[in-house]
Design an enzyme around this catalytic site. Sequence first.
Site, PDB file in Angstrom:
ATOM      1  N   GLY A  64       0.842  -1.196  -0.210  1.00 14.55           N
ATOM      2  CA  GLY A  64      -0.087   0.114   0.032  1.00 14.55           C
ATOM      3  C   GLY A  64       1.090   1.125  -0.019  1.00 14.55           C
ATOM      4  O   GLY A  64       2.156   1.266  -0.297  1.00 14.55           O
ATOM      5  N   ASP A  65       0.117   2.290   0.374  1.00 19.58           N
ATOM      6  CA  ASP A  65       1.035   3.760   0.447  1.00 19.58           C
ATOM      7  C   ASP A  65       2.141   3.519   1.420  1.00 19.58           C
ATOM      8  O   ASP A  65       3.009   4.285   0.883  1.00 19.58           O
ATOM      9  CB  ASP A  65      -0.131   5.142   0.655  1.00 19.58           C
ATOM     10  CG  ASP A  65      -1.160   5.070  -0.518  1.00 19.58           C
ATOM     11  OD1 ASP A  65      -0.794   5.339  -1.736  1.00 19.58           O
ATOM     12  OD2 ASP A  65      -2.241   4.927  -0.234  1.00 19.58           O
ATOM     13  N   ASP A 213       5.428  18.389 -12.188  1.00 18.92           N
ATOM     14  CA  ASP A 213       5.268  19.910 -12.315  1.00 18.92           C
ATOM     15  C   ASP A 213       6.365  20.782 -11.334  1.00 18.92           C
ATOM     16  O   ASP A 213       6.665  21.854 -11.492  1.00 18.92           O
ATOM     17  CB  ASP A 213       4.149  20.370 -12.058  1.00 18.92           C
ATOM     18  CG  ASP A 213       3.475  20.155 -10.619  1.00 18.92           C
ATOM     19  OD1 ASP A 213       4.257  19.409  -9.902  1.00 18.92           O
ATOM     20  OD2 ASP A 213       2.412  20.897 -10.383  1.00 18.92           O
ATOM     21  N   GLU A 272       3.148   7.417   7.654  1.00 15.27           N
ATOM     22  CA  GLU A 272       4.462   7.649   8.514  1.00 15.27           C
ATOM     23  C   GLU A 272       4.161   9.062   9.306  1.00 15.27           C
ATOM     24  O   GLU A 272       4.387   9.901   8.715  1.00 15.27           O
ATOM     25  CB  GLU A 272       5.778   7.534   7.809  1.00 15.27           C
ATOM     26  CG  GLU A 272       6.850   7.600   8.599  1.00 15.27           C
ATOM     27  CD  GLU A 272       7.021   6.331   9.730  1.00 15.27           C
ATOM     28  OE1 GLU A 272       7.711   6.231  10.551  1.00 15.27           O
ATOM     29  OE2 GLU A 272       6.653   5.323   9.091  1.00 15.27           O
TER      30      GLU A 272
END
EC number: 2.7.1.-
Length: 300
Positions: A64-65, A213, A272
């Site tokens: 996951g993230d 960007d 985190e």
Amino acid sequence: MSKKALLILHGKQADNQSVRNAVIDWRNQGHELAVRVTWEGGDAERYVREALDNGFKTIIAGGGDGSVRDITQALMENGNSELELAIIPLGTANDFATAAEVSEEPADALSLLNRPAQPCDVIRVNNHYFLNMATGGFGTEVTTQTSEELKKMLGGAAYLLTGLTRFSEIESAKGHFKGEDFEWEGDFLALGLGNGRQAGGGQRLCPDALVNDGLFDVAILPADMDLLAGVKELFDSEARQDPDQEGLFVRTRLSEMKIETPTPMNLNLDGEPIQNTTFQIQAIRNALRLYLPEGCPLLG
């Protein structure tokens, strides 16, 4: 052309048959794919270092993230902008992969290695790094206090349920935000710093963010008591798709910003948590190369 890559697989996915089948099929196509499974904290970072020492330039995050963040941190500490990262989304929310439209089918996600890797930014907060989003305030409390059992049962909806049950406990934070041509100070309920677009199981705090960007999007939700009803609306399905429908957020887009708070604040970097009273944020342009699908909405 044959690819040489290392898949770092979250320990909870060690018996995932779809992942196993995808790995076997990829190897049968003539690619070199090593697999390491995490067992405890620090494993992902150690595997990255070992892989780089053994000539691997492509790392695949199978999780996951949080797994993506751990691997991103280790890659950034190496300091080589030519390193490549792919993602097999296997977590509860998979916020970055969802916004990037990376398939949750392991074989399809792995097939992105057939495409050119795209230079993408990474965001640094003090000496920490993240790829997707940092959140502070009420949103951080929801993410960090959602139980693992609830996430397993309900997926991304677990964050929504936790937010609703804790709505009466909302407390604001106070901060001073300063960047080029931008300064804001006051009490706020939620903060998003987005390289990606969503966090906390689908909350699109930065719906227009791009990963290439050289900037990060800033979303601040002021603690205006008259807008508390609007905050609650953020948790219904319609508002979650368009969080700006009531004009609730202060928004800007910056390459650098400093946040100062009178008392220690928790900032959640893709799962985190870190705590400080001063946060120096910087977008590091073209820090990594990511394997993303054609037409990925996060690419400008």
